[in-house]
Design a protein around this motif. Structure first.
Motif, short mmCIF file in Angstrom:
data_model
loop_
_atom_site.label_atom_id
_atom_site.label_comp_id
_atom_site.label_asym_id
_atom_site.label_seq_id
_atom_site.Cartn_x
_atom_site.Cartn_y
_atom_site.Cartn_z
N GLU A 1 0.83 -1.21 0.00
CA GLU A 1 0.00 0.00 0.00
C GLU A 1 0.86 1.25 0.00
OE1 GLU A 1 -2.66 -0.54 3.29
OE2 GLU A 1 -3.77 -2.10 2.24
N GLY A 2 2.04 1.13 -0.59
CA GLY A 2 2.98 2.25 -0.61
C GLY A 2 2.67 3.25 -1.70
N LYS A 3 3.71 3.94 -2.14
CA LYS A 3 3.59 5.00 -3.12
C LYS A 3 3.04 4.50 -4.45
CE LYS A 3 7.20 8.31 -2.00
NZ LYS A 3 8.42 8.93 -2.49
N PHE A 4 2.17 5.31 -5.05
CA PHE A 4 1.66 5.06 -6.40
C PHE A 4 1.89 6.32 -7.22
CE2 PHE A 4 -0.67 2.04 -3.81
CZ PHE A 4 -0.53 0.89 -4.56
N ASP A 5 2.94 6.29 -8.03
CA ASP A 5 3.27 7.41 -8.89
C ASP A 5 3.94 6.85 -10.14
OD1 ASP A 5 5.88 6.75 -8.16
OD2 ASP A 5 6.10 8.44 -6.77
N GLY A 6 4.63 7.64 -10.88
CA GLY A 6 5.29 7.19 -12.09
C GLY A 6 6.40 6.17 -11.85
N PHE A 7 6.82 6.02 -10.60
CA PHE A 7 7.87 5.08 -10.25
C PHE A 7 7.36 4.01 -9.29
CE2 PHE A 7 9.91 9.13 -11.22
CZ PHE A 7 10.77 8.74 -12.23
N LYS B 1 7.88 -0.24 -5.08
CA LYS B 1 7.37 -1.55 -4.65
C LYS B 1 8.50 -2.57 -4.52
CE LYS B 1 3.42 -4.36 -6.09
NZ LYS B 1 2.46 -4.51 -7.18
N LEU B 2 9.41 -2.61 -5.48
CA LEU B 2 10.52 -3.55 -5.43
C LEU B 2 11.47 -3.25 -4.28
CD1 LEU B 2 11.36 -3.92 -9.23
CD2 LEU B 2 9.97 -5.41 -7.79
N VAL B 3 11.78 -1.98 -4.07
CA VAL B 3 12.65 -1.59 -2.96
C VAL B 3 11.99 -1.98 -1.64
CG1 VAL B 3 13.61 0.39 -1.71
CG2 VAL B 3 13.87 0.22 -4.20
N GLN B 4 10.69 -1.73 -1.51
CA GLN B 4 10.00 -2.07 -0.27
C GLN B 4 9.95 -3.58 -0.05
OE1 GLN B 4 9.04 0.31 2.02
NE2 GLN B 4 8.94 -1.54 3.30
N ALA B 5 9.77 -4.35 -1.12
CA ALA B 5 9.77 -5.82 -1.00
C ALA B 5 11.10 -6.30 -0.43
CB ALA B 5 9.48 -6.47 -2.36
N TYR B 6 12.19 -5.77 -0.95
CA TYR B 6 13.50 -6.13 -0.41
C TYR B 6 13.61 -5.76 1.06
CZ TYR B 6 15.97 -7.79 -4.54
OH TYR B 6 16.40 -8.53 -5.60
N LYS B 7 13.20 -4.56 1.41
CA LYS B 7 13.27 -4.12 2.80
C LYS B 7 12.44 -5.04 3.71
CE LYS B 7 14.05 0.82 2.07
NZ LYS B 7 13.44 2.17 2.21
N ASP B 8 11.27 -5.43 3.23
CA ASP B 8 10.37 -6.25 4.04
C ASP B 8 10.90 -7.66 4.29
OD1 ASP B 8 8.55 -4.20 4.32
OD2 ASP B 8 7.23 -4.90 2.70
N TYR B 9 11.69 -8.19 3.36
CA TYR B 9 12.05 -9.61 3.45
C TYR B 9 13.54 -9.92 3.51
CZ TYR B 9 7.15 -10.47 2.79
OH TYR B 9 5.80 -10.50 2.97
N LEU C 1 6.50 0.90 -9.47
CA LEU C 1 7.15 -0.41 -9.45
C LEU C 1 8.49 -0.34 -8.74
CD1 LEU C 1 7.10 -3.39 -10.15
CD2 LEU C 1 8.08 -2.82 -12.38
N ASP C 2 9.24 0.73 -8.97
CA ASP C 2 10.52 0.90 -8.27
C ASP C 2 10.32 0.93 -6.76
OD1 ASP C 2 11.66 1.10 -10.77
OD2 ASP C 2 11.90 3.26 -10.71
#
Length: 145
Positions: free
Chosen positions: A73-79, A84-92, A81-82
């Motif tokens: 449920e993070g940022k939704f802008d022109g980036f 989302k991927l950074v947050q996935a790494y941070k989360d796991y 996916l970027d």
């Protein structure tokens, strides 16, 4: 639905958004095979509905306990996916030795490559690149720092 109890060597994270049909195909073709090798599958979802979450819940209830759902449920802008991927790494990053990001339309067939992949992980390589050539039987590209 995040409740990872043990640290596994490898998680495959699938970022997705409104692609429940693709995720269902992925689960039907890969989830049980990945479970056989102790590989977790994390669906990292930002869909506008709960269809993908319901699929994961059903697979988990059927005994495929290596499949996890994470609502992004993070940022939704022109980036987006970027972010989302950074947050996935941070989360796991603390839960796994290796994280493999795959697109939501890719069917992961680990049977063809698990021996070499696990060998590379046991060598504690910093980075392992898995590309189409490897999936077709060629060598892995390993990188140690």
């Amino acid at each position: 639905m995040r409740s990872i109890l043990k640290k596994s060597k490898l998680a495959i994270i699938i970022p997705t958004c409104d692609r429940a049909v693709a995720i269902e195909s992925l689960l039907c073709n890969s989830a049980w095979q990945l479970k056989k090798y102790g590989i977790d599958l994390i669906i990292y979802d930002s869909s506008s509905n709960d269809e993908t979450e319901a699929l994961i819940t059903n697979f988990h209830a059927d005994g495929c306990d290596n499949v996890y759902y994470h609502r992004y449920e993070g940022k939704f802008d022109g980036f987006s996916l970027d972010h989302k991927l950074v947050q996935a790494y941070k989360d796991y990053v603390d839960d796994y030795d290796y994280i493999w990001l795959c697109r939501d339309g890719l069917i992961v067939t680990i049977d063809n490559c698990y021996k070499e992949l696990f060998s590379a992980m046991n060598q504690k390589c910093d980075c392992i690149f898995v590309d189409a050539s490897f999936r077709n039987g060629e060598k892995l590209l390993l990188r140690s720092m």
